[in-house]
Design a protein around this motif. Structure first.
Motif, PDB file in Angstrom:
ATOM      1  N   ASN A   1      52.071  33.488  32.984  1.00 45.47           N
ATOM      2  CA  ASN A   1      51.452  32.358  33.685  1.00 45.47           C
ATOM      3  C   ASN A   1      50.412  31.651  32.824  1.00 45.47           C
ATOM      4  O   ASN A   1      49.886  30.607  33.217  1.00 45.47           O
TER       5      ASN A   1
ATOM      6  N   HIS B   1      53.754  25.796  32.384  1.00 45.24           N
ATOM      7  CA  HIS B   1      54.992  25.884  33.159  1.00 45.24           C
ATOM      8  C   HIS B   1      54.910  25.060  34.435  1.00 45.24           C
ATOM      9  O   HIS B   1      53.839  24.575  34.811  1.00 45.24           O
TER      10      HIS B   1
ATOM     11  N   ASP C   1      56.064  25.707  38.429  1.00 35.84           N
ATOM     12  CA  ASP C   1      56.477  26.843  39.255  1.00 35.84           C
ATOM     13  C   ASP C   1      57.936  26.720  39.685  1.00 35.84           C
ATOM     14  O   ASP C   1      58.372  25.652  40.124  1.00 35.84           O
TER      15      ASP C   1
ATOM     16  N   TRP D   1      49.254  21.317  43.813  1.00 36.27           N
ATOM     17  CA  TRP D   1      49.866  20.484  42.776  1.00 36.27           C
ATOM     18  C   TRP D   1      51.348  20.274  43.057  1.00 36.27           C
ATOM     19  O   TRP D   1      51.994  21.072  43.722  1.00 36.27           O
TER      20      TRP D   1
ATOM     21  N   HIS E   1      51.242  23.425  34.532  1.00 37.29           N
ATOM     22  CA  HIS E   1      49.931  24.063  34.594  1.00 37.29           C
ATOM     23  C   HIS E   1      49.974  25.384  33.835  1.00 37.29           C
ATOM     24  O   HIS E   1      51.051  25.906  33.533  1.00 37.29           O
TER      25      HIS E   1
ATOM     26  N   ARG F   1      48.832  32.249  46.301  1.00 36.43           N
ATOM     27  CA  ARG F   1      49.599  31.007  46.275  1.00 36.43           C
ATOM     28  C   ARG F   1      50.615  30.962  47.395  1.00 36.43           C
ATOM     29  O   ARG F   1      51.252  31.971  47.713  1.00 36.43           O
TER      30      ARG F   1
HETATM   31 FE   LIG Z   1      52.281  28.843  38.114  1.00 34.12          FE
END
Ligand SMILES: [Fe+2]
Length: 291
Positions: free
Chosen positions: A111, A115, A117, A257, A264, A279
Motif C-alpha cells: 500500500n 495504486h 484500490d 477518494w 494514492h 476503509r
Molecule cells: Fe489503497
C-alpha cells in the motif's frame, strides 16, 4: 447548515464542512457529496467520530459496499473487523501491532506503492472512504495524485499513443515489485490478472484520466520491458508534486477518494506503534473493458 466545499489544493481536493457522517444523511447532502467527488476527486471531512456501523451506513449513500474477497491474504479466522470493513491498519486480531515478519504486514507494505484500490478486480472500485481511528505518531501520511490533471498535461502525441492501450493488473505485480513472490496455488488463482484500459473517462464529469496503479504490470500486445518502462514513465509524470496532495492525518478524519480518477499511497510509519485506519469501499458499476 448546508454542505460547503473548499478547494485545498491547486488542482483537486475539497474540504467539506456542514455534515455529520455519523448521522443519517439527506438525499440532497449525499448528492452534493457525489457532485463534489466528481469535481474534486478527493474530499476531506474533519472531526467525524464513527463506529464501523456508522461508516458502513454512510458509505451506502454512494452505492454498494464492495465484496472484499480476493483482495488480500488475511485468513478469515485472522480478521479483526466485520465483513464490509477493510482493515488497513497494522494490527493483529488482538489489537497489537503485527510482528515485523508477519506475512500479512509484508503484503500490506504494498500500500506504500502508488495504486488505485481494487484495480486488480474486473470491476474496480468507485470510492474508498478511510476513517482514522488511531493515528501513528511518526509518518503515515497518505498522498493522492490527480490522474485527470496528469492526463491533461500529456502532449498530444503521447495521448494518441496510449489512448487505446489495455493493461494487465494483479496484486502479484505490485507485491512482486517489492520481492513478495511466494503465493499458494489458491492465491495465484485468486490474483489472476485482469484487463483495464490505460485511459478512462469519468461517467459524470466526462474528464479523461490515466488509469495507473502499481498493480499494472503488463500492456496487451507490447513487449514486457517496453510496457514496464512506459508505465514507470507515466507514473513518474503523474506523481509530480504539482499533481499530489499530502494528507496529514488527525484522529477522526474521514477522507473519500474516487479511485477512477486518482492514485494514492501511504508513506512509511513507525510500525511498532498502532495505526488503526478503517476503509469502506464503494463497488464500481462497470468494467473498464471486456475481459
Ligand atoms: Fe489503497
Amino acid at each position: 447548515m448546508p454542505i460547503t466545499i473548499r478547494q485545498i489544493h491547486p488542482v483537486f481536493v475539497g474540504e467539506v464542512s456542514g455534515i455529520d457522517a455519523a448521522k443519517a444523511v439527506t438525499r440532497e447532502d449525499a448528492q452534493a457529496i457525489d457532485a463534489g467527488m466528481a469535481k474534486y476527486a478527493v474530499l476531506v471531512f474533519r472531526d467525524q467520530k464513527l463506529t464501523d456501523e456508522q461508516q458502513m451506513a454512510f458509505t451506502r449513500n454512494f452505492g454498494t459496499i464492495e465484496d472484499a474477497r480476493g483482495g488480500n491474504i488475511t485468513k478469515p479466522r485472522d480478521r479483526r473487523l466485520v465483513e464490509g470493513m477493510n482493515d488497513v491498519s497494522n494490527l493483529a486480531k488482538d489489537g497489537s501491532p503485527l510482528p515485523r515478519d508477519s506475512r500479512q504486514r509484508l503484503f500490506n507494505v504494498g500500500n506504500m506503492l502508488w495504486h488505485s484500490d481494487s484495480s486488480f478486480r474486473v470491476i474496480p472500485a468507485k470510492y474508498s472512504l478511510l476513517s482514522a481511528r488511531t493515528v501513528n505518531r511518526k509518518g503515515g501520511n497518505t498522498e493522492f495524485a490527480d490522474m485527470r490533471a496528469a492526463y491533461d498535461a500529456l502532449d498530444d502525441e503521447t495521448k494518441c499513443e496510449i489512448d487505446e492501450l489495455v493493461c494487465e493488473h494483479s496484486l502479484m505485480y505490485s507485491r512482486g515489485s517489492l520481492g513478495f513472490l511466494d503465493y499458494s496455488e489458491q492465491e495465484k488463482l485468486m490474483f489472476k490478472p485482469v484487463l483495464q484500459r490505460l485511459v478512462r473517462q469519468h461517467p459524470v464529469s466526462g474528464r479523461k484520466s490515466l488509469y495507473l496503479s502499481s498493480h499494472a504490470g503488463a500492456i496487451v500486445g507490447m513487449p514486457m520491458p517496453e510496457a514496464r518502462i512506459l508505465l514507470r514513465d507515466l507514473t513518474e509524470h503523474a506523481t509530480q508534486s504539482k499533481f499530489v496532495y499530502v494528507h496529514q492525518w488527525r484522529p477522526n478524519d474521514l477522507v473519500i477518494w474516487d479511485n477512477r480518477q486518482t492514485m494514492h499511497r501511504v508513506r512509511r510509519f513507525d510500525e511498532s506503534q498502532p495505526r488503526d485506519m478503517r476503509r469502506t469501499t464503494v463497488a464500481g458499476e462497470v468494467p473498464t473493458i471486456a475481459q
